[in-house]
Design an enzyme around this catalytic site. Structure first.
Site, PDB file in Angstrom:
ATOM      1  N   ASN A   9       0.854  -1.187   0.000  1.00  0.00           N
ATOM      2  CA  ASN A   9       0.000   0.000   0.000  1.00  0.00           C
ATOM      3  C   ASN A   9       0.895   1.245   0.000  1.00  0.00           C
ATOM      4  O   ASN A   9       1.734   1.412   0.893  1.00  0.00           O
ATOM      5  CB  ASN A   9      -0.891  -0.044   1.260  1.00  0.00           C
ATOM      6  CG  ASN A   9      -1.829   1.146   1.351  1.00  0.00           C
ATOM      7  OD1 ASN A   9      -1.426   2.275   1.084  1.00  0.00           O
ATOM      8  ND2 ASN A   9      -3.052   0.908   1.750  1.00  0.00           N
ATOM      9  N   HIS A  12       0.988   6.210   1.928  1.00  0.00           N
ATOM     10  CA  HIS A  12       1.719   7.157   2.773  1.00  0.00           C
ATOM     11  C   HIS A  12       2.943   7.758   2.107  1.00  0.00           C
ATOM     12  O   HIS A  12       3.559   8.674   2.652  1.00  0.00           O
ATOM     13  CB  HIS A  12       1.983   6.538   4.143  1.00  0.00           C
ATOM     14  CG  HIS A  12       0.669   6.256   4.812  1.00  0.00           C
ATOM     15  ND1 HIS A  12      -0.231   7.263   5.103  1.00  0.00           N
ATOM     16  CD2 HIS A  12       0.042   5.109   5.145  1.00  0.00           C
ATOM     17  CE1 HIS A  12      -1.332   6.731   5.617  1.00  0.00           C
ATOM     18  NE2 HIS A  12      -1.186   5.423   5.649  1.00  0.00           N
ATOM     19  N   HIS A  45      -5.613   3.768  -1.605  1.00  0.00           N
ATOM     20  CA  HIS A  45      -6.926   4.155  -1.075  1.00  0.00           C
ATOM     21  C   HIS A  45      -7.193   5.599  -1.476  1.00  0.00           C
ATOM     22  O   HIS A  45      -6.507   6.509  -1.019  1.00  0.00           O
ATOM     23  CB  HIS A  45      -6.886   4.014   0.455  1.00  0.00           C
ATOM     24  CG  HIS A  45      -8.177   4.323   1.139  1.00  0.00           C
ATOM     25  ND1 HIS A  45      -8.320   4.239   2.500  1.00  0.00           N
ATOM     26  CD2 HIS A  45      -9.393   4.713   0.668  1.00  0.00           C
ATOM     27  CE1 HIS A  45      -9.557   4.559   2.851  1.00  0.00           C
ATOM     28  NE2 HIS A  45     -10.224   4.863   1.750  1.00  0.00           N
ATOM     29  N   ARG A  47      -9.217   8.399  -0.766  1.00  0.00           N
ATOM     30  CA  ARG A  47     -10.157   8.814   0.283  1.00  0.00           C
ATOM     31  C   ARG A  47     -11.033   9.944  -0.212  1.00  0.00           C
ATOM     32  O   ARG A  47     -10.649  10.709  -1.099  1.00  0.00           O
ATOM     33  CB  ARG A  47      -9.384   9.246   1.529  1.00  0.00           C
ATOM     34  CG  ARG A  47      -8.609   8.094   2.175  1.00  0.00           C
ATOM     35  CD  ARG A  47      -8.065   8.506   3.518  1.00  0.00           C
ATOM     36  NE  ARG A  47      -9.136   8.724   4.457  1.00  0.00           N
ATOM     37  CZ  ARG A  47      -9.456   7.903   5.461  1.00  0.00           C
ATOM     38  NH1 ARG A  47      -8.767   6.788   5.653  1.00  0.00           N
ATOM     39  NH2 ARG A  47     -10.448   8.170   6.266  1.00  0.00           N
ATOM     40  N   ARG A  51      -6.832  12.919   1.213  1.00  0.00           N
ATOM     41  CA  ARG A  51      -5.748  13.337   2.108  1.00  0.00           C
ATOM     42  C   ARG A  51      -4.395  12.770   1.703  1.00  0.00           C
ATOM     43  O   ARG A  51      -3.369  13.298   2.060  1.00  0.00           O
ATOM     44  CB  ARG A  51      -6.072  13.007   3.560  1.00  0.00           C
ATOM     45  CG  ARG A  51      -5.902  11.556   3.931  1.00  0.00           C
ATOM     46  CD  ARG A  51      -6.106  11.360   5.416  1.00  0.00           C
ATOM     47  NE  ARG A  51      -7.477  11.646   5.812  1.00  0.00           N
ATOM     48  CZ  ARG A  51      -8.120  11.039   6.820  1.00  0.00           C
ATOM     49  NH1 ARG A  51      -7.490  10.140   7.533  1.00  0.00           N
ATOM     50  NH2 ARG A  51      -9.359  11.307   7.112  1.00  0.00           N
ATOM     51  N   GLU A  72      -8.754   0.741  -3.039  1.00  0.00           N
ATOM     52  CA  GLU A  72      -9.576   0.811  -1.819  1.00  0.00           C
ATOM     53  C   GLU A  72     -10.430   2.059  -1.871  1.00  0.00           C
ATOM     54  O   GLU A  72      -9.928   3.145  -2.189  1.00  0.00           O
ATOM     55  CB  GLU A  72      -8.674   0.888  -0.583  1.00  0.00           C
ATOM     56  CG  GLU A  72      -7.955  -0.382  -0.280  1.00  0.00           C
ATOM     57  CD  GLU A  72      -7.096  -0.223   0.961  1.00  0.00           C
ATOM     58  OE1 GLU A  72      -7.040   0.860   1.558  1.00  0.00           O
ATOM     59  OE2 GLU A  72      -6.453  -1.215   1.328  1.00  0.00           O
ATOM     60  N   THR A 103     -17.420  -2.065  15.844  1.00  0.00           N
ATOM     61  CA  THR A 103     -16.538  -1.635  16.938  1.00  0.00           C
ATOM     62  C   THR A 103     -15.099  -2.080  16.700  1.00  0.00           C
ATOM     63  O   THR A 103     -14.166  -1.450  17.158  1.00  0.00           O
ATOM     64  CB  THR A 103     -17.026  -2.193  18.301  1.00  0.00           C
ATOM     65  OG1 THR A 103     -17.449  -3.527  18.092  1.00  0.00           O
ATOM     66  CG2 THR A 103     -18.155  -1.381  18.873  1.00  0.00           C
ATOM     67  N   GLU A 153     -11.325  -9.057   3.219  1.00  0.00           N
ATOM     68  CA  GLU A 153     -10.035  -8.748   3.835  1.00  0.00           C
ATOM     69  C   GLU A 153     -10.282  -8.598   5.327  1.00  0.00           C
ATOM     70  O   GLU A 153     -11.070  -7.748   5.750  1.00  0.00           O
ATOM     71  CB  GLU A 153      -9.445  -7.468   3.240  1.00  0.00           C
ATOM     72  CG  GLU A 153      -8.097  -7.153   3.878  1.00  0.00           C
ATOM     73  CD  GLU A 153      -7.240  -6.181   3.084  1.00  0.00           C
ATOM     74  OE1 GLU A 153      -7.352  -6.159   1.831  1.00  0.00           O
ATOM     75  OE2 GLU A 153      -6.457  -5.465   3.707  1.00  0.00           O
ATOM     76  N   HIS A 196      -3.766  -4.406   7.764  1.00  0.00           N
ATOM     77  CA  HIS A 196      -3.862  -3.190   8.577  1.00  0.00           C
ATOM     78  C   HIS A 196      -2.943  -3.288   9.791  1.00  0.00           C
ATOM     79  O   HIS A 196      -3.118  -4.168  10.624  1.00  0.00           O
ATOM     80  CB  HIS A 196      -5.278  -2.848   9.058  1.00  0.00           C
ATOM     81  CG  HIS A 196      -5.366  -1.400   9.474  1.00  0.00           C
ATOM     82  ND1 HIS A 196      -5.760  -0.404   8.619  1.00  0.00           N
ATOM     83  CD2 HIS A 196      -5.034  -0.800  10.632  1.00  0.00           C
ATOM     84  CE1 HIS A 196      -5.703   0.761   9.240  1.00  0.00           C
ATOM     85  NE2 HIS A 196      -5.251   0.543  10.460  1.00  0.00           N
TER      86      HIS A 196
HETATM   87  N1  PXP Z   1      -5.929  -3.098   4.078  1.00  0.00           N
HETATM   88  C1  PXP Z   1      -6.898  -2.157   4.117  1.00  0.00           C
HETATM   89  C2  PXP Z   1      -8.271  -2.528   3.689  1.00  0.00           C
HETATM   90  C3  PXP Z   1      -6.601  -0.837   4.499  1.00  0.00           C
HETATM   91  O1  PXP Z   1      -7.569   0.089   4.515  1.00  0.00           O
HETATM   92  C4  PXP Z   1      -5.267  -0.508   4.829  1.00  0.00           C
HETATM   93  C5  PXP Z   1      -4.915   0.891   5.208  1.00  0.00           C
HETATM   94  O2  PXP Z   1      -5.221   1.749   4.169  1.00  0.00           O
HETATM   95  C6  PXP Z   1      -4.302  -1.522   4.760  1.00  0.00           C
HETATM   96  C7  PXP Z   1      -4.670  -2.805   4.404  1.00  0.00           C
HETATM   97  C8  PXP Z   1      -2.871  -1.250   5.067  1.00  0.00           C
HETATM   98  O3  PXP Z   1      -2.716  -0.907   6.396  1.00  0.00           O
HETATM   99  P1  PXP Z   1      -1.335  -0.343   6.904  1.00  0.00           P
HETATM  100  O4  PXP Z   1      -1.050   0.897   6.129  1.00  0.00           O
HETATM  101  O5  PXP Z   1      -1.565  -0.094   8.363  1.00  0.00           O
HETATM  102  O6  PXP Z   1      -0.302  -1.405   6.654  1.00  0.00           O
END
Ligand code: PXP
Length: 248
Positions: A9, A12, A45, A47, A51, A72, A103, A153, A196
């Site tokens: 991913n 960032h 992703h 958004r 962002r 995403e 939650t 996922e 995640h």
């Molecule tokens: N999977 C999904 C569905 C996510 O939304 C994210 C974060 O955007 C990730 C995986 C990756 O998470 P991380 O950046 O914390 O490794």
């Protein structure tokens, strides 16, 4: 056990770029490096507030990538139109607003089954593999299956948070839930991914869950790239995942 795919991913990289505006660092360059480093897919992703990843990044990724893109997005009309225009390999529906979340942090599918079934139908017809990001919760998995998702996922955020807090009993209980629910989902015929918050310290027990086909990992890898470079950071994740999957 089959090889576990690694989706990198790159959100960032765009977060750092956007801290200054401008074009540097470029997430598309990062995606190409990830490809060379052994990633099996790229995740981004888009958004609603843009962002990190921008619309132009998605255009660029669709043009430049040979790896499959896992797009995403929230379940909104705007995002659906963008996905239908690009037809990425995979679309992962994620919660963006608090009221869309369980939650545990995954998408609340069970409460919104009708709307989500209608929402994903055109994406499936367009040939996208639709995945739903959910907690390891039987109700949500059954609902994801009923609405016609091919993939789920599983959200590993709670497992990683418990590890970081040093609450190892809660961490191990969450890992047991992830393990049990991965098997449950596969028995329903779903392909199971997870992601995640995963790091070198937390990835191994997850990678060892035999039903998992793919892990999506971003934030930690981009952070680790500051210290060792993106290619070695990804190669090390690949090595740790493979060692957990196929212990010698
Ligand atoms: N999977 C999904 C569905 C996510 O939304 C994210 C974060 O955007 C990730 C995986 C990756 O998470 P991380 O950046 O914390 O490794």
């Amino acid at each position: 056990m089959g090889q576990l795919r690694l989706g990198v991913n790159i959100d960032h990289v765009a977060t750092v770029r956007n801290a200054r505006g401008g074009a540097y660092p470029d997430p598309i360059r990062a995606a190409k490096m990830a490809e060379e480093a052994g990633a099996d897919g790229i995740t981004a992703h888009l958004r609603e507030d843009r962002r990190h990843i921008s619309d132009a990044d998605i255009d660029g990724l669709m043009e430049a990538l040979t790896l499959p893109l896992n797009f995403e997005m929230a379940a909104t009309d705007e995002m659906q139109a963008i996905a239908l225009r690009h037809k990425p390999h995979a679309v992962c529906i994620v919660p963006e607003r608090r009221e869309e979340r369980t939650t545990e942090g995954g998408l609340e599918v069970a409460r919104e089954e009708n709307r989500l079934a209608h929402f994903i139908a055109p994406l499936r017809e367009a040939g996208c593999r639709v995945s739903i990001f959910i907690a390891a919760d039987q109700r949500q998995i059954e609902a994801a299956h009923r609405i016609g998702a091919l993939v789920i996922e599983l959200h590993t955020g709670a497992y990683c948070d418990f590890h970081a807090e040093g609450d190892f009993a809660a961490r191990d209980a969450e890992l047991a839930r992830l393990t049990e629910m991965a098997a449950f989902a596969q028995d329903l015929g779903l392909e199971v991914h997870a992601g995640h918050g995963l790091t070198y310290d937390t990835v191994s027990p997850v990678a060892a869950i035999p039903q998992l086909m793919e892990l999506n990992i971003g934030h930690f890898l981009i952070g680790e790239a500051i210290f060792r470079g993106l290619t070695p950071a990804i190669q090390e994740m690949r090595r740790v995942m493979d060692a957990a999957r196929h212990p010698t």
